[in-house]
Design an enzyme around this catalytic site. Structure first.
Site, PDB file in Angstrom:
ATOM      1  N   MET A 203       0.302  11.672  -0.850  1.00 46.61           N
ATOM      2  CA  MET A 203      -0.373  12.836  -0.253  1.00 46.61           C
ATOM      3  C   MET A 203       0.200  14.124  -0.838  1.00 46.61           C
ATOM      4  O   MET A 203       1.403  14.200  -1.096  1.00 46.61           O
ATOM      5  CB  MET A 203      -0.160  12.851   1.267  1.00 46.61           C
ATOM      6  CG  MET A 203      -0.601  11.578   1.956  1.00 46.61           C
ATOM      7  SD  MET A 203      -0.552  11.762   3.745  1.00 46.61           S
ATOM      8  CE  MET A 203      -0.782  10.054   4.264  1.00 46.61           C
TER       9      MET A 203
ATOM     10  N   HIS B 159       0.857  -1.189   0.000  1.00 49.51           N
ATOM     11  CA  HIS B 159       0.000   0.000   0.000  1.00 49.51           C
ATOM     12  C   HIS B 159       0.896   1.243   0.000  1.00 49.51           C
ATOM     13  O   HIS B 159       1.774   1.394   0.843  1.00 49.51           O
ATOM     14  CB  HIS B 159      -0.871  -0.046   1.251  1.00 49.51           C
ATOM     15  CG  HIS B 159      -1.883   1.053   1.372  1.00 49.51           C
ATOM     16  ND1 HIS B 159      -3.143   0.976   0.819  1.00 49.51           N
ATOM     17  CD2 HIS B 159      -1.833   2.249   2.012  1.00 49.51           C
ATOM     18  CE1 HIS B 159      -3.827   2.073   1.116  1.00 49.51           C
ATOM     19  NE2 HIS B 159      -3.056   2.879   1.834  1.00 49.51           N
TER      20      HIS B 159
ATOM     21  N   ASP C 186       0.911   5.365   0.040  1.00 51.29           N
ATOM     22  CA  ASP C 186       0.103   6.543   0.374  1.00 51.29           C
ATOM     23  C   ASP C 186       0.684   7.789  -0.291  1.00 51.29           C
ATOM     24  O   ASP C 186       1.735   8.281   0.101  1.00 51.29           O
ATOM     25  CB  ASP C 186       0.090   6.746   1.885  1.00 51.29           C
ATOM     26  CG  ASP C 186      -0.756   5.711   2.593  1.00 51.29           C
ATOM     27  OD1 ASP C 186      -1.930   5.540   2.196  1.00 51.29           O
ATOM     28  OD2 ASP C 186      -0.253   5.066   3.526  1.00 51.29           O
TER      29      ASP C 186
ATOM     30  N   ASP D   9      -8.345   0.981   6.199  1.00 50.44           N
ATOM     31  CA  ASP D   9      -7.049   1.656   6.279  1.00 50.44           C
ATOM     32  C   ASP D   9      -7.035   2.662   7.418  1.00 50.44           C
ATOM     33  O   ASP D   9      -7.824   3.617   7.420  1.00 50.44           O
ATOM     34  CB  ASP D   9      -6.800   2.368   4.942  1.00 50.44           C
ATOM     35  CG  ASP D   9      -5.430   3.021   4.860  1.00 50.44           C
ATOM     36  OD1 ASP D   9      -4.588   2.752   5.737  1.00 50.44           O
ATOM     37  OD2 ASP D   9      -5.227   3.790   3.898  1.00 50.44           O
TER      38      ASP D   9
ATOM     39  N   HIS E   3      -2.893   4.610  -2.921  1.00 51.45           N
ATOM     40  CA  HIS E   3      -3.963   5.345  -2.234  1.00 51.45           C
ATOM     41  C   HIS E   3      -3.685   6.829  -2.465  1.00 51.45           C
ATOM     42  O   HIS E   3      -2.770   7.398  -1.875  1.00 51.45           O
ATOM     43  CB  HIS E   3      -3.924   4.963  -0.741  1.00 51.45           C
ATOM     44  CG  HIS E   3      -4.932   5.675   0.094  1.00 51.45           C
ATOM     45  ND1 HIS E   3      -4.919   5.623   1.470  1.00 51.45           N
ATOM     46  CD2 HIS E   3      -6.005   6.451  -0.234  1.00 51.45           C
ATOM     47  CE1 HIS E   3      -5.925   6.333   1.959  1.00 51.45           C
ATOM     48  NE2 HIS E   3      -6.593   6.864   0.942  1.00 51.45           N
TER      49      HIS E   3
ATOM     50  N   MET F 119     -11.783   4.398   5.244  1.00 54.66           N
ATOM     51  CA  MET F 119     -10.763   4.965   6.137  1.00 54.66           C
ATOM     52  C   MET F 119     -11.223   4.834   7.586  1.00 54.66           C
ATOM     53  O   MET F 119     -12.328   5.247   7.915  1.00 54.66           O
ATOM     54  CB  MET F 119     -10.538   6.446   5.828  1.00 54.66           C
ATOM     55  CG  MET F 119      -9.840   6.760   4.521  1.00 54.66           C
ATOM     56  SD  MET F 119      -8.181   6.084   4.345  1.00 54.66           S
ATOM     57  CE  MET F 119      -7.330   6.703   5.782  1.00 54.66           C
TER      58      MET F 119
HETATM   59  C1  DX5 Z   1      -3.312   7.376   6.427  1.00 58.47           C
HETATM   60  C2  DX5 Z   1      -2.857   6.369   5.404  1.00 58.47           C
HETATM   61  C3  DX5 Z   1      -2.699   4.993   5.949  1.00 58.47           C
HETATM   62  C4  DX5 Z   1      -1.645   4.883   7.025  1.00 58.47           C
HETATM   63  C5  DX5 Z   1      -1.777   3.600   7.752  1.00 58.47           C
HETATM   64  O1  DX5 Z   1      -3.639   8.565   5.801  1.00 58.47           O
HETATM   65  O2  DX5 Z   1      -3.760   6.300   4.345  1.00 58.47           O
HETATM   66  O3  DX5 Z   1      -2.433   4.081   4.913  1.00 58.47           O
HETATM   67  O4  DX5 Z   1      -0.355   4.955   6.514  1.00 58.47           O
HETATM   68  O5  DX5 Z   1      -0.867   3.608   8.805  1.00 58.47           O
HETATM   69  P1  DX5 Z   1      -1.292   3.092  10.240  1.00 58.47           P
HETATM   70  O6  DX5 Z   1      -1.602   1.628  10.072  1.00 58.47           O
HETATM   71  O7  DX5 Z   1      -0.111   3.340  11.078  1.00 58.47           O
HETATM   72  O8  DX5 Z   1      -2.490   3.877  10.651  1.00 58.47           O
HETATM   73 ZN    ZN Z   2      -3.556   4.592   2.953  1.00 53.95          ZN
END
Ligand code: DX5
Ligand code: ZN
Length: 222
Positions: free
Chosen positions: A36, A32, A34, A178, A65, A142
């Protein structure tokens, strides 16, 4: 069968290749990633160069994501660079139907079509996906407000997971959870209809990530 998707946001980026190898050996089903942008969420993480580096290191499916505004601008590039799954946030997509169908129309990589996902923030109702159900390969629920790893799981999402699973019916689409997912959540999450568990800090901050993945899988199957 539950799938476990370690989120590399919690990995040590100085030794990213080793971190990927470690979770792959530990039995991860997909990675996965992320993304941002500092606009949709109050944090900036990673983009194309990191995706390229990871793509070279693993054959596992890469689950992107996208926590970014206007994700449609970048979908083709993410696919060309090796994303297997592209998940956009419904809150960032005024033309969600168009965005999802365009993901599935991207040139297939490694023979398989790119999978389209829609993510729901904790406060977003599942009705948002009612009219795009047939365009979805996964719904990402989420269980924290997106932006940071290591936050606490929000239990109020449990009924939403059940609702999303019921809405999707017999469709092959996955329900992915997630945010803040730990071993103790695996069983109730699966009972509520989850089929993918994303876990960042639980996996990467553990002394033995393989043991955590194994425990999650066992708890989920129990
Ligand atoms: C949060 C992300 C998640 C996060 C998960 O915005 O989308 O994927 O990295 O990390 P944990 O499991 O530590 O919450
Ligand atoms: Zn994520």
């Amino acid at each position: 069968m539950i799938k476990i998707a370690p989120s590399i946001l919690s990995a040590d980026f100085g030794v990213l290749a080793e971190e990927i190898a470690r979770v792959e050996a530990a039995g991860a089903d997909q990675i996965h990633i992320d993304v941002m942008d500092g606009r949709f969420v109050p944090n900036i993480t990673m983009g194309f160069p990191i995706l390229d580096a990871i793509r070279k290191r693993t054959r596992l499916p890469l689950d992107l994501h996208l926590m970014i505004v206007e994700p449609e601008k970048y979908l083709a590039e993410f696919a060309a660079r090796g994303a297997d799954m592209l998940t956009v946030h419904v809150e960032a997509c005024p033309h969600l139907h168009r965005t999802l169908t365009s993901i599935r129309e991207l040139s297939p990589r490694r023979g398989a079509p790119v999978k389209a996902g829609a993510a729901l923030n904790p406060s977003t109702p599942p009705d948002m996906i009612e009219y795009v159900k047939d365009e979805l390969d996964l719904v990402l629920v989420m269980s924290v407000n997106p932006g940071f790893g290591g936050q606490a799981f929000i239990p109020a999402v449990y009924p939403k997971i059940r609702q999303v699973r019921a809405m999707l019916g017999a469709r092959a689409a996955d329900v992915s959870i997630d945010g803040g997912v730990k071993v103790e959540h695996a069983r109730p999450l699966v009972e509520h209809g989850a089929s993918i568990l994303v876990a960042g800090s639980a996996v990467f901050e553990a002394a033995d990530p393989a043991a955590i993945i194994k425990q999650m899988r066992a708890a989920a199957g129990a």
